[in-house]
Design an enzyme around this catalytic site. Structure first.
Site, PDB file in Angstrom:
ATOM      1  N   HIS A  12       0.821  -1.212   0.000  1.00  0.00           N
ATOM      2  CA  HIS A  12       0.000   0.000   0.000  1.00  0.00           C
ATOM      3  C   HIS A  12       0.858   1.266   0.000  1.00  0.00           C
ATOM      4  CE1 HIS A  12      -4.100   1.096  -0.066  1.00  0.00           C
ATOM      5  NE2 HIS A  12      -4.302   1.386   1.208  1.00  0.00           N
ATOM      6  N   ASN A  61      -6.567   7.073   4.349  1.00  0.00           N
ATOM      7  CA  ASN A  61      -7.962   7.469   4.121  1.00  0.00           C
ATOM      8  C   ASN A  61      -8.247   8.942   4.427  1.00  0.00           C
ATOM      9  OD1 ASN A  61      -7.729   7.277   6.860  1.00  0.00           O
ATOM     10  ND2 ASN A  61      -9.518   5.959   7.177  1.00  0.00           N
ATOM     11  N   ASP A  92      -0.924   2.684  -5.333  1.00  0.00           N
ATOM     12  CA  ASP A  92      -0.976   1.255  -5.647  1.00  0.00           C
ATOM     13  C   ASP A  92      -2.280   0.898  -6.341  1.00  0.00           C
ATOM     14  OD1 ASP A  92      -1.984   1.932  -2.905  1.00  0.00           O
ATOM     15  OD2 ASP A  92      -2.719  -0.136  -3.005  1.00  0.00           O
ATOM     16  N   ASN A 122      -9.137   4.244  -0.986  1.00  0.00           N
ATOM     17  CA  ASN A 122      -9.491   5.228   0.039  1.00  0.00           C
ATOM     18  C   ASN A 122      -8.670   6.516  -0.054  1.00  0.00           C
ATOM     19  OD1 ASN A 122     -11.557   3.738   1.228  1.00  0.00           O
ATOM     20  ND2 ASN A 122     -10.137   2.621   2.546  1.00  0.00           N
TER      21      ASN A 122
END
Length: 250
Positions: free
Chosen positions: A19, A67, A92, A113
């Site tokens: 991530h 997020n 990603d 997100n």
């Protein structure tokens, strides 16, 4: 000024995560291009100012967690009075195989997100560089997969990808996204680029003649055939002559 944003989660716990490939990309740009200042805390992020080619650039890694990335990006954008098209976001992408990438401007967040938050704060018209990390194959495994570290074997494609991206980053700063994508494709997929260059031109010819329908020639011959002539002699001819004489006498 242009802004290049890498997405990820702050802290050493997440530094090797799939991530965090956006953070990794921006770190590599910082390492490979001289003239960038040391990282410092600003705009709820780690930022570094410098130049890529002739363009002044702000590298930014939001410290707000994935997020909430839009808070940091929005604050920096407003401070420097930038437009969304001045911003490149690197992140990603589960739906791309490892070592693949895609460039585009605008679009949806695709369930990511970080993009969801950025779009909420600055709109959707920013530029995106998606870096493929592959998919675990089951939706239930996605969370653990993206928050898991890259394997050692992944370094075979990850290090070259990040290095090429960093070397061609000046093209991103200049807004030359197509040229940037072409350069990476030529380096990462030379066979594909070679195939494209060797594709022969389509043959120049007139419109193709329609194929003859099955049985069409037989129909044409039947239409052109002359009707058979009546017999001049024989029993059949005699009978016809009698019938004609009788008809004339009535």
């Amino acid at each position: 000024m242009k802004m290049i944003v890498g997405l990820g989660n702050p802290g050493s716990k997440y530094s090797g995560n799939r991530h965090n490939i956006g953070f990794m990309a921006v770190d590599e740009i910082h390492r490979r291009n001289s003239g960038f200042q040391p990282w410092k805390a600003r705009f709820q992020a780690q930022v570094s100012e410098g130049r890529l080619g002739s363009e002044k650039v702000l590298l930014i890694k939001p410290s707000t967690f994935m997020n909430e990335s839009g808070r940091s990006v929005g604050e920096a954008m407003r401070f420097f009075k930038l437009a969304p098209e001045d911003i490149v976001v690197i992140y990603d992408e589960l739906d791309l195989p490892p070592a693949k990438f895609r460039m585009k401007t605008g679009g949806g967040h695709g369930g990511h997100n970080g993009l969801r938050s950025i779009t909420a704060h600055i709109g959707a018209d920013y530029r995106r560089l998606r870096l493929g990390i592959g998919h675990p194959g089951d939706k239930k495994l996605v969370s653990n997969y993206v928050l898991g570290d890259f394997a050692k074997a992944d370094q075979e494609w990850l290090a070259p990808l990040l290095g090429l991206l960093a070397d061609q980053a000046p093209l991103l700063a200049q807004g030359q996204d197509s040229q940037f994508a072409n350069k990476l494709t030529l380096a990462l997929e030379p066979e594909k680029a070679q195939r494209k260059s060797k594709t022969p031109d389509a043959p120049k010819s007139g419109p193709a003649k329609p194929a003859k329908a099955k049985g069409q020639s037989h129909i044409r011959q039947a239409r052109q055939a002359k009707p058979a002539s009546l017999p001049n002699s024989g029993p059949m001819a005699d009978m016809l002559k009698k019938l004609l004489r009788k008809k004339n006498s009535d």
